[in-house]
Design a protein around this motif. Sequence first.
Motif, PDB file in Angstrom:
ATOM      1  N   THR A   1       0.808  -1.217   0.000  1.00  0.00           N
ATOM      2  CA  THR A   1       0.000   0.000   0.000  1.00  0.00           C
ATOM      3  C   THR A   1       0.841   1.267   0.000  1.00  0.00           C
ATOM      4  OG1 THR A   1      -1.515  -1.299   1.363  1.00  0.00           O
ATOM      5  CG2 THR A   1      -2.033   1.019   1.078  1.00  0.00           C
ATOM      6  N   LEU A   2       2.003   1.236   0.610  1.00  0.00           N
ATOM      7  CA  LEU A   2       2.835   2.426   0.703  1.00  0.00           C
ATOM      8  C   LEU A   2       3.871   2.532  -0.419  1.00  0.00           C
ATOM      9  CD1 LEU A   2       3.382   2.694   4.566  1.00  0.00           C
ATOM     10  CD2 LEU A   2       1.926   4.127   3.115  1.00  0.00           C
ATOM     11  N   ASP A   3       3.774   1.657  -1.411  1.00  0.00           N
ATOM     12  CA  ASP A   3       4.669   1.749  -2.566  1.00  0.00           C
ATOM     13  C   ASP A   3       4.076   2.724  -3.583  1.00  0.00           C
ATOM     14  OD1 ASP A   3       6.666  -0.083  -1.752  1.00  0.00           O
ATOM     15  OD2 ASP A   3       5.360  -1.752  -2.273  1.00  0.00           O
ATOM     16  N   SER A   4       4.449   3.985  -3.464  1.00  0.00           N
ATOM     17  CA  SER A   4       3.889   5.005  -4.346  1.00  0.00           C
ATOM     18  C   SER A   4       4.834   6.196  -4.436  1.00  0.00           C
ATOM     19  CB  SER A   4       2.530   5.481  -3.826  1.00  0.00           C
ATOM     20  OG  SER A   4       2.678   6.195  -2.606  1.00  0.00           O
TER      21      SER A   4
ATOM     22  N   SER B   1      -5.494   6.234  -9.942  1.00  0.00           N
ATOM     23  CA  SER B   1      -4.568   7.050  -9.154  1.00  0.00           C
ATOM     24  C   SER B   1      -3.239   6.316  -9.099  1.00  0.00           C
ATOM     25  CB  SER B   1      -5.127   7.283  -7.748  1.00  0.00           C
ATOM     26  OG  SER B   1      -4.260   8.098  -7.001  1.00  0.00           O
ATOM     27  N   THR B   2      -2.722   6.018 -10.292  1.00  0.00           N
ATOM     28  CA  THR B   2      -1.590   5.096 -10.438  1.00  0.00           C
ATOM     29  C   THR B   2      -0.241   5.789 -10.483  1.00  0.00           C
ATOM     30  OG1 THR B   2      -1.995   5.173 -12.809  1.00  0.00           O
ATOM     31  CG2 THR B   2      -2.952   3.330 -11.611  1.00  0.00           C
ATOM     32  N   GLY B   3      -0.219   7.121 -10.372  1.00  0.00           N
ATOM     33  CA  GLY B   3       1.056   7.823 -10.377  1.00  0.00           C
ATOM     34  C   GLY B   3       1.626   7.995 -11.774  1.00  0.00           C
ATOM     35  N   GLY B   4       2.931   8.182 -11.842  1.00  0.00           N
ATOM     36  CA  GLY B   4       3.582   8.565 -13.084  1.00  0.00           C
ATOM     37  C   GLY B   4       4.336   7.452 -13.771  1.00  0.00           C
ATOM     38  N   CYS B   5       5.366   7.857 -14.537  1.00  0.00           N
ATOM     39  CA  CYS B   5       6.040   6.906 -15.424  1.00  0.00           C
ATOM     40  C   CYS B   5       7.556   7.080 -15.380  1.00  0.00           C
ATOM     41  CB  CYS B   5       5.537   7.088 -16.850  1.00  0.00           C
ATOM     42  SG  CYS B   5       5.918   8.715 -17.552  1.00  0.00           S
ATOM     43  N   GLY B   6       8.099   7.501 -14.250  1.00  0.00           N
ATOM     44  CA  GLY B   6       9.528   7.786 -14.175  1.00  0.00           C
ATOM     45  C   GLY B   6      10.422   6.628 -14.588  1.00  0.00           C
TER      46      GLY B   6
ATOM     47  N   LEU C   1      16.113   5.695 -17.647  1.00  0.00           N
ATOM     48  CA  LEU C   1      17.188   4.967 -16.980  1.00  0.00           C
ATOM     49  C   LEU C   1      17.485   5.558 -15.604  1.00  0.00           C
ATOM     50  CD1 LEU C   1      19.253   2.677 -17.322  1.00  0.00           C
ATOM     51  CD2 LEU C   1      20.826   4.357 -18.324  1.00  0.00           C
ATOM     52  N   TYR C   2      17.454   6.892 -15.500  1.00  0.00           N
ATOM     53  CA  TYR C   2      17.724   7.560 -14.229  1.00  0.00           C
ATOM     54  C   TYR C   2      16.463   8.302 -13.790  1.00  0.00           C
ATOM     55  CZ  TYR C   2      22.486   6.576 -15.695  1.00  0.00           C
ATOM     56  OH  TYR C   2      23.629   5.945 -16.126  1.00  0.00           O
ATOM     57  N   THR C   3      15.993   7.996 -12.605  1.00  0.00           N
ATOM     58  CA  THR C   3      14.746   8.581 -12.120  1.00  0.00           C
ATOM     59  C   THR C   3      14.748   8.649 -10.608  1.00  0.00           C
ATOM     60  OG1 THR C   3      12.334   8.328 -12.060  1.00  0.00           O
ATOM     61  CG2 THR C   3      13.627   6.304 -12.155  1.00  0.00           C
ATOM     62  N   THR C   4      13.967   9.575 -10.083  1.00  0.00           N
ATOM     63  CA  THR C   4      13.771   9.670  -8.638  1.00  0.00           C
ATOM     64  C   THR C   4      12.592   8.827  -8.180  1.00  0.00           C
ATOM     65  OG1 THR C   4      12.257  11.551  -8.847  1.00  0.00           O
ATOM     66  CG2 THR C   4      14.613  12.044  -8.667  1.00  0.00           C
ATOM     67  N   ASN C   5      11.897   8.195  -9.121  1.00  0.00           N
ATOM     68  CA  ASN C   5      10.661   7.476  -8.807  1.00  0.00           C
ATOM     69  C   ASN C   5      10.912   6.076  -8.269  1.00  0.00           C
ATOM     70  OD1 ASN C   5       8.394   8.684 -11.447  1.00  0.00           O
ATOM     71  ND2 ASN C   5       9.463   9.763  -9.820  1.00  0.00           N
ATOM     72  N   PRO C   6       9.964   5.532  -7.493  1.00  0.00           N
ATOM     73  CA  PRO C   6      10.077   4.149  -7.032  1.00  0.00           C
ATOM     74  C   PRO C   6       9.856   3.161  -8.170  1.00  0.00           C
ATOM     75  CG  PRO C   6       7.974   5.062  -6.358  1.00  0.00           C
ATOM     76  CD  PRO C   6       8.764   6.203  -6.943  1.00  0.00           C
ATOM     77  N   ARG C   7      10.124   1.921  -7.872  1.00  0.00           N
ATOM     78  CA  ARG C   7      10.065   0.844  -8.886  1.00  0.00           C
ATOM     79  C   ARG C   7       8.684   0.705  -9.537  1.00  0.00           C
ATOM     80  NH1 ARG C   7       9.489  -2.718 -11.913  1.00  0.00           N
ATOM     81  NH2 ARG C   7      10.663  -4.648 -12.248  1.00  0.00           N
ATOM     82  N   VAL C   8       7.636   1.154  -8.857  1.00  0.00           N
ATOM     83  CA  VAL C   8       6.277   0.921  -9.340  1.00  0.00           C
ATOM     84  C   VAL C   8       5.835   1.913 -10.412  1.00  0.00           C
ATOM     85  CG1 VAL C   8       5.526  -0.153  -7.198  1.00  0.00           C
ATOM     86  CG2 VAL C   8       5.310   2.327  -7.452  1.00  0.00           C
ATOM     87  N   ALA C   9       6.608   2.974 -10.660  1.00  0.00           N
ATOM     88  CA  ALA C   9       6.165   4.062 -11.548  1.00  0.00           C
ATOM     89  C   ALA C   9       6.412   3.715 -13.009  1.00  0.00           C
ATOM     90  CB  ALA C   9       6.869   5.359 -11.169  1.00  0.00           C
TER      91      ALA C   9
END
Length: 534
Positions: free
Chosen positions: A36-39, A198-203, A207-215
């Motif tokens: 649930t907190l993977d966002s 409400s699925t968030g973005g696409c980072g 190759l380089y991103t500040t986003n978590p693995r789920v984005a």
Amino acid sequence: MIDYDFIIVGSGAGGLSAALHASEHGNVAIITKRGTLDSNSNWAQGGIACVTSEEDSIEQHVSDTLIAGAGLCNEAAVRTIVTEGPDRIAELVKWGVDFDQREASDGHLEFDLTREGGHSQRRVLHAADATGRELTEKLLAAVRERPNITIYENHFAIDLITTAKLGFVTEDRVLGLYVLNESTHEVETFRSDRIVLSTGGCGRVYLYTTNPRVATGDGVAMAWRAGASIANMEFIQFHPTCLYHPQKRSFLITEAMRGEGARLIDNKGNEFMHKYDPRGSLAPRDIVARAIDSEIKRTGGPCVYLDISHRPAEFILSHFPNIYKACLEVDIDITKQSIPVVPAAHYQCGGVVTDVNGATRIRGLCAVGEVGCTGLHGANRLASNSLLECLVISHRAVDHMLRKMPIGKEAEQTYTLPPWQSGEAVDNDELVVIYHNWDEIRRLMWDYVSILRTTKRLQRAAARLRNLKREVQEFYWNFRITSELLELRNLVETASLIVECAIRRHESRGLHFTLDYPEKDLVREPADTVVRRY
């Protein structure tokens, strides 16, 4: 068939707040592909931009947002979201969100507001440097207290089910979705007339991103396949300051640090931002990211540096405790040393086209937060406006769905959805191909579609992505689905939409900078880059 009054896909700030509001009117399912907190929301450091000070005003916040958006903001949407922000902040406080406070001159407590790039006033509410974590944890605690909200963790939403997909000759409306239960490896059918993406973005497209693995762009890809319109995907915001270190590739250094006096310097200790913008290190993110990219190429070094060591150690430790701890883990003491930083993909300003209620062109389907495109951000998001948008639009989306699709209508019970068909699909014994394609997409997007673009690079990216889409589609139909395959399918679809939008924009505006068209197109009125399926 699992039936709910509301289905929320995603468990970030937008999804959790939408679920809380919806639960006052019916039963709610939250579907999230990991924990649930993977966002992205949970990773947010800076805070929430909102007018709460007498020294600030709605007009100033609106003006700052419009300036950052480089002429592409929807002013009506901006005004609505900024104006309704204070009510949503009050709601967060009611749910237990603990924003940092300070003692005012008259002795009473007030919000300890900070300032970030592009803002003319201190208006960013924060909880130290982990605002997203504080927000999502408190929202989740409130959600768990509601008996009519059910959370489905490790459930991957595959595709939306609509009347058009089922062949009904009627107004296109959403009916449900297919979901992979990763515990049983079975596909389940969820039924609802009211679905919020409400699925968030696409980072992770980069190759380089500040986003978590789920984005991985899941919501944009799902909505596109269902027939929703997509806009402005060329405007990918690259955060200027991601920690440059092999052990912490995705660690963000919040913009609030520059708001509190941190300076961007080169490898000789010289400040350089005033060469690019009179606002210096507090210029909007697109300008700062391009400046850093230019400095790295000019000097040949791997990074630039962010220095706040001139501020008292006590101040740094109280305002940025998590950044201090994370940097210390890799032997960087930010009270004494500068931080090596590089730009990294951070936020998509485009997405599924919605109105200010989060409503898409498919009846009953809303998109909230980073996945949606309300017109708030235009060509460049103003810092800390993202969480504000999540909170305001999630509330408005639920109200909109209740007006347009009242609960209890007999028509809701007339659709029986077909179960998922796997056909002759077999188990995939060549996961290495999926991982290879995943890596190739992210590398070509970084090389050809990042901070500086050219038409030739974009065309090369488009050609390779067409081939990759064919390969992925073959995998999708021939093998049993897995989360890895579903993410790859969404990743290649979202990457293709970014490239298509970028090719269509023959100018440089906001986050989209191309060497072939380095100036803004001042002849025509600026317009969104809208892509539709026919």
